[in-house]
Design an enzyme around this catalytic site. Structure first.
Site, PDB file in Angstrom:
ATOM      1  N   HIS A 162       0.825  -1.201   0.003  1.00 42.98           N
ATOM      2  CA  HIS A 162       0.072   0.119  -0.069  1.00 42.98           C
ATOM      3  C   HIS A 162       0.922   1.247   0.013  1.00 42.98           C
ATOM      4  O   HIS A 162       1.774   1.453   0.967  1.00 42.98           O
ATOM      5  CB  HIS A 162      -0.964  -0.123   1.066  1.00 42.98           C
ATOM      6  CG  HIS A 162      -1.803   0.977   1.551  1.00 42.98           C
ATOM      7  ND1 HIS A 162      -1.847   1.759   2.606  1.00 42.98           N
ATOM      8  CD2 HIS A 162      -2.441   1.919   0.532  1.00 42.98           C
ATOM      9  CE1 HIS A 162      -2.541   2.925   2.498  1.00 42.98           C
ATOM     10  NE2 HIS A 162      -3.070   2.875   1.252  1.00 42.98           N
ATOM     11  N   HIS A 206       1.302  11.943  -1.312  1.00 38.93           N
ATOM     12  CA  HIS A 206       0.307  11.398  -0.468  1.00 38.93           C
ATOM     13  C   HIS A 206      -0.352  12.421  -0.270  1.00 38.93           C
ATOM     14  O   HIS A 206      -0.103  13.193   0.609  1.00 38.93           O
ATOM     15  CB  HIS A 206       0.833  10.571   0.701  1.00 38.93           C
ATOM     16  CG  HIS A 206      -0.062   9.686   0.985  1.00 38.93           C
ATOM     17  ND1 HIS A 206       0.302   8.832   2.435  1.00 38.93           N
ATOM     18  CD2 HIS A 206      -1.167   9.636   0.857  1.00 38.93           C
ATOM     19  CE1 HIS A 206      -0.746   8.055   2.340  1.00 38.93           C
ATOM     20  NE2 HIS A 206      -1.765   8.428   1.550  1.00 38.93           N
TER      21      HIS A 206
END
Length: 459
Positions: A162, A206
């Site tokens: 992930h 992110h």
């Protein structure tokens, strides 16, 4: 609607969540608020919503070509034996040219025996070809196991990293402790990450590139391509999170410049059902052994090697905060059970803590429970979820998406091996300070000196 948040505020909130999670054992930390707005933030992400988010609904199948494999190799039903296991495969070699004392590597094309899905112990044993003559035994692992060579790509359980690129010590937005080369060496075979545009160039960031910018997509893809080039018997999956809902054509340049596109698998039809996928051997023989998915805005007509994820693979609940990890289908929404059974699926097993402050809900990785979350057995473990999924869907997940895969010293790979009916006996994992053994909440308490204001789009 835009919410303007101070980065130090987010970091303080995140540190509070991590320190409390250690002692409470809970992954939900409520605070008083009359109403809350959910936004993607830090190590967790919320399901994208809004007018720009759409899911492809394909009512018919489009056939691109009849071969079934891009690359044009014919007669793949013929057994191909290669004497040197480290050499790149060539379909011109045959077992007849080898000495009886040679240690053979055996790869095969399409086999009339089609193994069942990999959810049962018997289904994951390698199919046997009946022959009156002696055949050399396959000694070359495909994705680390010789048994996987003759199995369909869609009949294998792999561990997925992930947010693979987000490796940043003492950064709350990180999800991995080891870089992509370590990940691949250790056995990760799906690499997932979120992209955003910076000055019209695709970067891996992110939530915001002010929070964690892992660099350009081209740089990341170059590292992957270099590893793939040096490992000719491995099939790798790339899942691109299109965070800005960018036109897929923006990804052509980094994929081609990096050299990764040359290995990209182009399916013979759109979409691919679970039984349509080739075996690992077939993909290796053609050297088209990188499968590239994109969650939103893929267009296989214009860019055929970037595959639409949700018309071919569904997911369990996104950014889970529930330690029971229900194996229910979430994305794409509204998918029938019948349609879900015809697609691959990914189990999201990256536990997050939800924190509400000032009417804003944020998600942070629950690092205090990583040893339990990544474990083979026990409440909230990856092993328990994979087993639940196997029982509910009569086959295990194709991909197990995890944070900090190295925590547990290979336990996540042991879970995948169990459902592939193979034995995990490899060493793991690449060394990293602190997180290689046990994560500490102190690693995630950041001290911000410079105030940075970032704009986050709410649902």
């Amino acid at each position: 609607m835009l919410h303007f948040l101070s980065l130090p505020l987010l970091l303080i909130a995140e540190a509070y969540a991590q320190s409390n999670a250690v002692y409470s054992g809970s992954n939900t930390l409520p605070t008083t608020a009359s109403s809350s707005t959910s936004i993607p933030n830090l190590g967790g992400d919320l399901v994208p919503t809004g007018t720009g988010v759409s899911y492809q609904s394909l009512t018919s199948t489009k056939t691109l070509y009849s071969n079934g494999l891009s690359g044009g190799i014919e007669n793949l039903a013929t057994t191909i034996a290669v004497a040197n296991a480290s050499a790149i495969l060539s379909p011109g070699l045959s077992s007849s040219s080898q000495s009886p004392s040679t240690s053979f590597t055996l790869l095969q094309g399409p086999d009339p025996i089609t193994p069942a899905v990999n959810g049962t112990a018997t289904a994951n044993s390698t199919a046997t070809r009946t022959s009156t003559s002696d055949q050399p035994t396959n000694t070359q692992p495909c994705n680390n196991y010789p048994e996987l060579c003759t199995r369909k790509y869609s009949n294998i359980t792999e561990v997925a990293a992930h947010n693979s690129p987000f490796v940043a010590p003492n950064n709350a937005a990180a999800n991995q402790a080891l870089g992509v080369i370590h990940q691949l060496n250790d056995g990760i075979r799906m690499l997932q990450g979120q992209t955003h545009l910076v000055n019209d160039i695709v970067h891996y960031c992110h939530t915001s590139c002010d929070l964690l910018n892992a660099g350009t997509a081209e740089s990341y893809y170059t590292d992957i391509a270099r590893w793939v080039r040096g490992h000719p018997y491995d099939v790798v999956t790339l899942l691109i999170g299109n965070g800005d809902l960018t036109n897929v054509e923006k990804f052509i340049a980094p994929l081609q410049s990096s050299g990764l596109a040359r290995y990209a698998y182009i399916p013979p039809k759109i979409p691919m059902a679970i039984d349509d996928w080739p075996t690992l051997s077939e993909m290796i023989l053609t050297q088209k052994r990188v499968v590239i998915f994109m969650d939103y805005n893929a267009d296989q007509t214009s860019v055929p090697y970037v595959l639409d994820q949700f018309s071919q693979m569904w997911e369990t609940p996104f950014s889970p905060t529930d330690r029971t990890f229900p194996c229910t289908q979430e994305r794409p929404p509204g998918l029938s059970r019948e349609d879900a059974e015809q697609r691959m699926y990914m189990a999201n097993h990256n536990l997050n803590t939800e924190l509400t402050l000032g009417g804003i809900t944020i998600l942070v990785p629950t690092v205090s429970l990583l040893n339990q979350t990544n474990n083979v057995t026990g409440f909230g473990s990856l092993g328990a979820m994979a087993q639940d999924c196997n029982e509910l869907w009569s086959r295990p997940p194709n991909f197990l998406l995890v944070d900090y895969y190295n925590v547990g010293s290979g336990s996540v790979f042991e879970v995948a091996a169990e459902h592939n009916n193979v034995t995990y006996d490899r060493s793991c994992c690449g060394m990293v300070p602190s997180l290689a053994s046990k994560p500490s909440r102190n690693n995630f308490i950041l001290i911000a000196v410079v105030v940075i204001t970032i704009s986050l789009v709410s649902a």
